[in-house]
Scaffold this motif. Structure first.
Motif, PDB file in Angstrom:
ATOM      1  N   LEU A 111      20.181 -22.155 -40.145  1.00 47.33           N
ATOM      2  CA  LEU A 111      20.936 -22.752 -41.249  1.00 47.33           C
ATOM      3  C   LEU A 111      22.280 -23.303 -40.764  1.00 47.33           C
ATOM      4  CD1 LEU A 111      20.414 -23.087 -44.268  1.00 47.33           C
ATOM      5  CD2 LEU A 111      21.562 -20.921 -44.641  1.00 47.33           C
ATOM      6  N   ALA A 112      22.890 -22.619 -39.806  1.00 45.95           N
ATOM      7  CA  ALA A 112      24.193 -23.036 -39.289  1.00 45.95           C
ATOM      8  C   ALA A 112      24.098 -24.101 -38.197  1.00 45.95           C
ATOM      9  CB  ALA A 112      24.940 -21.812 -38.747  1.00 45.95           C
ATOM     10  N   ASP A 113      22.924 -24.299 -37.630  1.00 43.36           N
ATOM     11  CA  ASP A 113      22.755 -25.227 -36.504  1.00 43.36           C
ATOM     12  C   ASP A 113      22.779 -26.678 -37.002  1.00 43.36           C
ATOM     13  OD1 ASP A 113      21.884 -26.771 -34.347  1.00 43.36           O
ATOM     14  OD2 ASP A 113      20.365 -25.319 -33.727  1.00 43.36           O
ATOM     15  N   PRO A 114      23.804 -27.457 -36.589  1.00 45.59           N
ATOM     16  CA  PRO A 114      23.888 -28.840 -37.063  1.00 45.59           C
ATOM     17  C   PRO A 114      22.794 -29.751 -36.504  1.00 45.59           C
ATOM     18  CG  PRO A 114      25.628 -28.393 -35.480  1.00 45.59           C
ATOM     19  CD  PRO A 114      24.925 -27.098 -35.732  1.00 45.59           C
ATOM     20  N   SER A 115      22.119 -29.326 -35.441  1.00 48.05           N
ATOM     21  CA  SER A 115      21.048 -30.160 -34.875  1.00 48.05           C
ATOM     22  C   SER A 115      19.732 -30.000 -35.624  1.00 48.05           C
ATOM     23  CB  SER A 115      20.845 -29.844 -33.391  1.00 48.05           C
ATOM     24  OG  SER A 115      20.271 -28.562 -33.235  1.00 48.05           O
ATOM     25  N   VAL A 116      19.653 -29.029 -36.527  1.00 45.50           N
ATOM     26  CA  VAL A 116      18.446 -28.789 -37.320  1.00 45.50           C
ATOM     27  C   VAL A 116      18.629 -29.432 -38.693  1.00 45.50           C
ATOM     28  CG1 VAL A 116      16.980 -27.025 -38.399  1.00 45.50           C
ATOM     29  CG2 VAL A 116      17.939 -26.629 -36.120  1.00 45.50           C
ATOM     30  N   THR A 117      17.721 -30.312 -39.056  1.00 46.44           N
ATOM     31  CA  THR A 117      17.742 -30.939 -40.381  1.00 46.44           C
ATOM     32  C   THR A 117      17.367 -29.890 -41.416  1.00 46.44           C
ATOM     33  OG1 THR A 117      17.075 -33.034 -39.402  1.00 46.44           O
ATOM     34  CG2 THR A 117      16.732 -32.794 -41.773  1.00 46.44           C
ATOM     35  N   LYS A 118      18.039 -29.910 -42.555  1.00 43.34           N
ATOM     36  CA  LYS A 118      17.720 -28.978 -43.637  1.00 43.34           C
ATOM     37  C   LYS A 118      17.093 -29.741 -44.797  1.00 43.34           C
ATOM     38  CE  LYS A 118      20.660 -26.536 -41.159  1.00 43.34           C
ATOM     39  NZ  LYS A 118      21.302 -27.217 -40.037  1.00 43.34           N
ATOM     40  N   GLN A 119      16.018 -29.185 -45.326  1.00 45.35           N
ATOM     41  CA  GLN A 119      15.361 -29.702 -46.527  1.00 45.35           C
ATOM     42  C   GLN A 119      15.261 -28.533 -47.507  1.00 45.35           C
ATOM     43  OE1 GLN A 119      14.162 -32.690 -47.535  1.00 45.35           O
ATOM     44  NE2 GLN A 119      14.956 -33.681 -45.686  1.00 45.35           N
ATOM     45  N   PRO A 120      15.754 -28.697 -48.722  1.00 43.26           N
ATOM     46  CA  PRO A 120      15.686 -27.576 -49.666  1.00 43.26           C
ATOM     47  C   PRO A 120      14.267 -27.341 -50.173  1.00 43.26           C
ATOM     48  CG  PRO A 120      16.558 -29.526 -50.742  1.00 43.26           C
ATOM     49  CD  PRO A 120      16.397 -29.863 -49.279  1.00 43.26           C
ATOM     50  N   GLY A 121      13.928 -26.069 -50.333  1.00 39.83           N
ATOM     51  CA  GLY A 121      12.663 -25.741 -50.962  1.00 39.83           C
ATOM     52  C   GLY A 121      12.699 -26.196 -52.410  1.00 39.83           C
ATOM     53  N   MET A 122      11.565 -26.551 -52.932  1.00 39.45           N
ATOM     54  CA  MET A 122      11.504 -27.012 -54.326  1.00 39.45           C
ATOM     55  C   MET A 122      11.755 -25.843 -55.275  1.00 39.45           C
ATOM     56  SD  MET A 122       8.405 -29.693 -54.078  1.00 39.45           S
ATOM     57  CE  MET A 122       9.028 -31.127 -54.901  1.00 39.45           C
ATOM     58  N   ARG A 123      12.370 -26.156 -56.378  1.00 36.96           N
ATOM     59  CA  ARG A 123      12.648 -25.151 -57.398  1.00 36.96           C
ATOM     60  C   ARG A 123      11.359 -24.799 -58.134  1.00 36.96           C
ATOM     61  NH1 ARG A 123      18.037 -24.675 -58.687  1.00 36.96           N
ATOM     62  NH2 ARG A 123      17.520 -24.087 -60.821  1.00 36.96           N
ATOM     63  N   SER A 124      11.316 -23.581 -58.655  1.00 37.21           N
ATOM     64  CA  SER A 124      10.153 -23.160 -59.441  1.00 37.21           C
ATOM     65  C   SER A 124      10.202 -23.700 -60.856  1.00 37.21           C
ATOM     66  CB  SER A 124      10.078 -21.635 -59.490  1.00 37.21           C
ATOM     67  OG  SER A 124       9.772 -21.147 -58.207  1.00 37.21           O
TER      68      SER A 124
END
Length: 127
Positions: A111-124
């Motif tokens: 989560l803290a690694d800027p080289s890793v793209t983040k995509q949020p999980g979909m809401r329920s």
């Protein structure tokens, strides 16, 4: 053919996830339980496409990748592991997937690694 694979991406736990730690699915035979079993036994051994096809074959019988991916499939952002069970799903540089409980050091590191793209999980639920 449509693909659900991501590259060097962390699918984060959904904002409305009801748990605070990664919780293994309790009900046998569900999509969540089958995805969890495969990913916990074989981290970074299969892609998202491989995982989804494997679970579909277990549940519906033998189907080919061409048949399964002939129409678009929901990616792992919609996985119950992300939405309800508190797991983030990391896709590595070779598009292979592993799961990490939201309470783990590995999840925090990704989560803290800027080289890793983040995509949020979909809401329920809809907001």
């Amino acid at each position: 053919m449509h693909s659900t694979n991501y590259l060097n991406t962390l699918i984060t736990v959904s904002a409305d996830c009801p748990v605070n730690v990664g919780t293994p699915p309790a009900k046998a035979g569900t999509v969540a339980e089958r995805q969890f079993a495969l990913l916990s036994a074989h981290p970074y051994r299969m892609t998202s496409d491989d995982l989804l096809l494997s679970v579909a074959c277990e549940r519906k019988g033998e189907i080919t990748a061409a048949m399964f991916f002939a129409k678009p499939q929901a990616c792992l952002r919609a996985s119950p592991l992300v939405k309800k069970h508190g797991y983030g799903l990391h896709h590595d540089a070779e598009r292979r997937v592993a799961l990490f409980g939201m309470e783990t050091d590995d999840y925090a590191r990704l989560l803290a690694d800027p080289s890793v793209t983040k995509q949020p999980g979909m809401r329920s639920a809809r907001s």
